[in-house]
Design a protein around this motif. Sequence first.
Motif, PDB file in Angstrom:
ATOM      1  N   LEU A 229       0.988  -0.659   0.562  1.00 26.84           N
ATOM      2  CA  LEU A 229      -0.239   0.019   0.272  1.00 26.84           C
ATOM      3  C   LEU A 229       0.556   1.100   0.117  1.00 26.84           C
ATOM      4  O   LEU A 229       0.774   2.034  -0.729  1.00 26.84           O
ATOM      5  CB  LEU A 229      -0.468   0.190   0.711  1.00 26.84           C
ATOM      6  CG  LEU A 229      -1.498   1.208   1.743  1.00 26.84           C
ATOM      7  CD1 LEU A 229      -2.881   1.123   0.484  1.00 26.84           C
ATOM      8  CD2 LEU A 229      -2.606   1.036   2.884  1.00 26.84           C
ATOM      9  N   GLU A 230       1.645   1.156   0.698  1.00 26.04           N
ATOM     10  CA  GLU A 230       2.618   2.688   1.286  1.00 26.04           C
ATOM     11  C   GLU A 230       3.780   2.631  -0.660  1.00 26.04           C
ATOM     12  O   GLU A 230       3.516   4.141  -1.050  1.00 26.04           O
ATOM     13  CB  GLU A 230       3.890   2.012   1.911  1.00 26.04           C
ATOM     14  CG  GLU A 230       5.270   3.254   1.661  1.00 26.04           C
ATOM     15  CD  GLU A 230       6.100   3.178   3.307  1.00 26.04           C
ATOM     16  OE1 GLU A 230       6.645   3.866   3.042  1.00 26.04           O
ATOM     17  OE2 GLU A 230       5.831   2.117   3.685  1.00 26.04           O
ATOM     18  N   ARG A 231       3.989   1.790  -0.913  1.00 26.53           N
ATOM     19  CA  ARG A 231       4.610   1.440  -2.716  1.00 26.53           C
ATOM     20  C   ARG A 231       3.448   2.351  -3.753  1.00 26.53           C
ATOM     21  O   ARG A 231       4.294   2.547  -4.677  1.00 26.53           O
ATOM     22  CB  ARG A 231       5.528   0.192  -2.716  1.00 26.53           C
ATOM     23  CG  ARG A 231       6.565  -0.067  -1.935  1.00 26.53           C
ATOM     24  CD  ARG A 231       7.512   0.590  -1.880  1.00 26.53           C
ATOM     25  NE  ARG A 231       8.783   0.577  -1.081  1.00 26.53           N
ATOM     26  CZ  ARG A 231       9.156  -0.746  -1.310  1.00 26.53           C
ATOM     27  NH1 ARG A 231       9.287  -0.864  -2.518  1.00 26.53           N
ATOM     28  NH2 ARG A 231      10.279  -1.451  -0.367  1.00 26.53           N
ATOM     29  N   VAL A 232       2.825   1.325  -3.511  1.00 25.99           N
ATOM     30  CA  VAL A 232       1.943   1.785  -4.638  1.00 25.99           C
ATOM     31  C   VAL A 232       1.282   3.403  -4.796  1.00 25.99           C
ATOM     32  O   VAL A 232      -0.009   3.419  -5.291  1.00 25.99           O
ATOM     33  CB  VAL A 232       1.209   0.715  -6.150  1.00 25.99           C
ATOM     34  CG1 VAL A 232       2.736  -0.072  -6.316  1.00 25.99           C
ATOM     35  CG2 VAL A 232      -0.502  -0.318  -4.553  1.00 25.99           C
ATOM     36  N   GLY A 233       0.185   3.441  -3.256  1.00 26.30           N
ATOM     37  CA  GLY A 233      -0.976   3.872  -3.020  1.00 26.30           C
ATOM     38  C   GLY A 233      -2.249   3.367  -2.873  1.00 26.30           C
ATOM     39  O   GLY A 233      -2.811   2.344  -3.354  1.00 26.30           O
ATOM     40  N   ARG A 234      -3.105   3.678  -2.553  1.00 22.24           N
ATOM     41  CA  ARG A 234      -4.298   3.653  -3.052  1.00 22.24           C
ATOM     42  C   ARG A 234      -5.556   2.979  -4.252  1.00 22.24           C
ATOM     43  O   ARG A 234      -6.018   2.103  -4.575  1.00 22.24           O
ATOM     44  CB  ARG A 234      -5.458   3.959  -1.776  1.00 22.24           C
ATOM     45  CG  ARG A 234      -7.178   3.301  -1.246  1.00 22.24           C
ATOM     46  CD  ARG A 234      -6.639   1.957  -0.820  1.00 22.24           C
ATOM     47  NE  ARG A 234      -7.205   1.145   0.336  1.00 22.24           N
ATOM     48  CZ  ARG A 234      -8.439   0.049  -1.072  1.00 22.24           C
ATOM     49  NH1 ARG A 234      -7.386  -0.395  -2.048  1.00 22.24           N
ATOM     50  NH2 ARG A 234      -9.315  -0.618  -0.696  1.00 22.24           N
ATOM     51  N   ASP A 240      -1.811  -1.259 -10.351  1.00 23.77           N
ATOM     52  CA  ASP A 240      -0.411  -1.140 -10.310  1.00 23.77           C
ATOM     53  C   ASP A 240       0.920  -1.826 -10.576  1.00 23.77           C
ATOM     54  O   ASP A 240       1.186  -1.745  -9.372  1.00 23.77           O
ATOM     55  CB  ASP A 240       0.359  -0.018  -9.636  1.00 23.77           C
ATOM     56  CG  ASP A 240       1.303   0.582  -9.883  1.00 23.77           C
ATOM     57  OD1 ASP A 240       2.429   0.121 -10.750  1.00 23.77           O
ATOM     58  OD2 ASP A 240       2.124   1.912  -9.401  1.00 23.77           O
ATOM     59  N   ALA A 241       0.249  -2.744 -11.485  1.00 22.75           N
ATOM     60  CA  ALA A 241       1.293  -4.099 -11.569  1.00 22.75           C
ATOM     61  C   ALA A 241       2.086  -4.218 -12.233  1.00 22.75           C
ATOM     62  O   ALA A 241       3.326  -4.593 -11.424  1.00 22.75           O
ATOM     63  CB  ALA A 241       0.514  -4.734 -13.446  1.00 22.75           C
ATOM     64  N   VAL A 242       2.625  -2.723 -12.790  1.00 25.25           N
ATOM     65  CA  VAL A 242       4.707  -2.433 -12.306  1.00 25.25           C
ATOM     66  C   VAL A 242       5.152  -2.402 -11.013  1.00 25.25           C
ATOM     67  O   VAL A 242       6.594  -3.189 -10.965  1.00 25.25           O
ATOM     68  CB  VAL A 242       4.790  -1.590 -13.694  1.00 25.25           C
ATOM     69  CG1 VAL A 242       6.584  -1.170 -13.597  1.00 25.25           C
ATOM     70  CG2 VAL A 242       4.047  -1.776 -14.705  1.00 25.25           C
ATOM     71  N   ASP A 355       5.566  -0.211   8.426  1.00 23.15           N
ATOM     72  CA  ASP A 355       5.894  -0.080   7.530  1.00 23.15           C
ATOM     73  C   ASP A 355       4.113   0.293   6.262  1.00 23.15           C
ATOM     74  O   ASP A 355       4.301   0.430   4.801  1.00 23.15           O
ATOM     75  CB  ASP A 355       6.011  -1.350   5.915  1.00 23.15           C
ATOM     76  CG  ASP A 355       7.490  -2.001   6.209  1.00 23.15           C
ATOM     77  OD1 ASP A 355       8.691  -1.291   6.252  1.00 23.15           O
ATOM     78  OD2 ASP A 355       7.416  -2.817   6.465  1.00 23.15           O
ATOM     79  N   PHE A 356       3.688   1.327   7.171  1.00 22.01           N
ATOM     80  CA  PHE A 356       2.421   1.584   6.560  1.00 22.01           C
ATOM     81  C   PHE A 356       2.711   3.588   5.691  1.00 22.01           C
ATOM     82  O   PHE A 356       1.108   2.813   4.921  1.00 22.01           O
ATOM     83  CB  PHE A 356       1.636   1.744   7.455  1.00 22.01           C
ATOM     84  CG  PHE A 356      -0.095   1.848   7.260  1.00 22.01           C
ATOM     85  CD1 PHE A 356      -0.302   0.683   6.732  1.00 22.01           C
ATOM     86  CD2 PHE A 356      -0.755   2.814   6.910  1.00 22.01           C
ATOM     87  CE1 PHE A 356      -1.801   0.252   6.894  1.00 22.01           C
ATOM     88  CE2 PHE A 356      -2.181   2.803   6.814  1.00 22.01           C
ATOM     89  CZ  PHE A 356      -3.046   1.939   6.544  1.00 22.01           C
TER      90      PHE A 356
END
Length: 373
Positions: A229-234, A240-242, A355-356
């Motif tokens: 969630l942190e990496r790609v956002g809600r 966001d497959a990439v 890691d949130f």
Amino acid sequence: MPIDYLELNAWHKRQATLLYHFASMPYIKELLERIDALIAFADGLLDERAGLDTAGRALADWRPIDTAGHFSTYAYPALVDFRENVVKSIALRSFEQYRTAGQDQCSRMLDEYAHQMVWASREQEDEFKRLAESVFRYAGLLSDVMYRPSTLDDFSFWYLWQEQKHLFPRMPRFRVRTDVVGVSGQTPPRTGVYVPQEDPMAALQFAWTGGYGELGNTYALNDFGRLALERVGRAGLWSDAVGLQALINEPRHRDLSDIDDVDRANVNLAPSAVSREGFEGRPCRWYFVEMMNDTYEDHDGSYAGTASTATSTRPHRVEAGQRVPQDGWWYTPAQMGSRRYFKKDDTFPSLPGTDFGTVLWIWSPDQSVPKIG
């Protein structure tokens, strides 16, 4: 005492829309009509082709399993039993009893006895199998909602929404009833959809009062899921497959047991791979989600949303490190069991080691003092 109505967030609105749709009486009645059409098609085939059995066995050396008579004796009854199960399910709704459609047994029987329909033409065989697969897929969506214990999570609902959103040009309106409370492992007080009280990322469930409809654990993000969630956002979870592929290919994630090299190499598989590692079941308390009949949102559900908010007084969402704007109970979705009392002008704490991402403290819809002992 006035009822404190809450509003679902955008993703929960989609989940509630799907759950009420697949659990509805019109949906199961449509399933019955589709089964009837499949049976009628099979009847037509058998009437037309059964006369070929004698010639086929004499001239083409048909085995007993290759004949229309064999299909009629062993496979056709499975269709009739499937239909009767759905008819009974419709009747049981009067007693607030819900259950799966029972398509799996019928599907297995047809796979066994209709694997090669030698007695039918290729076109007839292909059409029968197409119709059957369509019926089983339609029934399976109902069964997924009724299956106990529920295994639906945020990814399941996201994937289902991509397939089904064309059915909802208008989104129903919902309101969360804080006066109707359910508990995991128990029969709910009302039949319908329930939302976890304090986790905006946890999945909704449909539960019922007429037996075997208990609320289960909710499926919420675990540590790895919160990292995703942190990496790609809600908005990027799960589209966001990439970004998700890059996450699972990081060296520190190479040992995740449910993700293999095929998942890591195929970007299209990354979202489902992350979902297999990203959730955990948790017991919780639930609020009833009431669908407001013949009332719709001003949009089609394609918008991005925020966390659950009250319709009368919008609850605060404040970042860690900021001052508390109001005395009361607050919680953060970054940590289970985080609900605690803050006084105005206190400082919301951060949560080192999580890691949130940005830690948000949210006004709790339940402002009651917890019982001791």
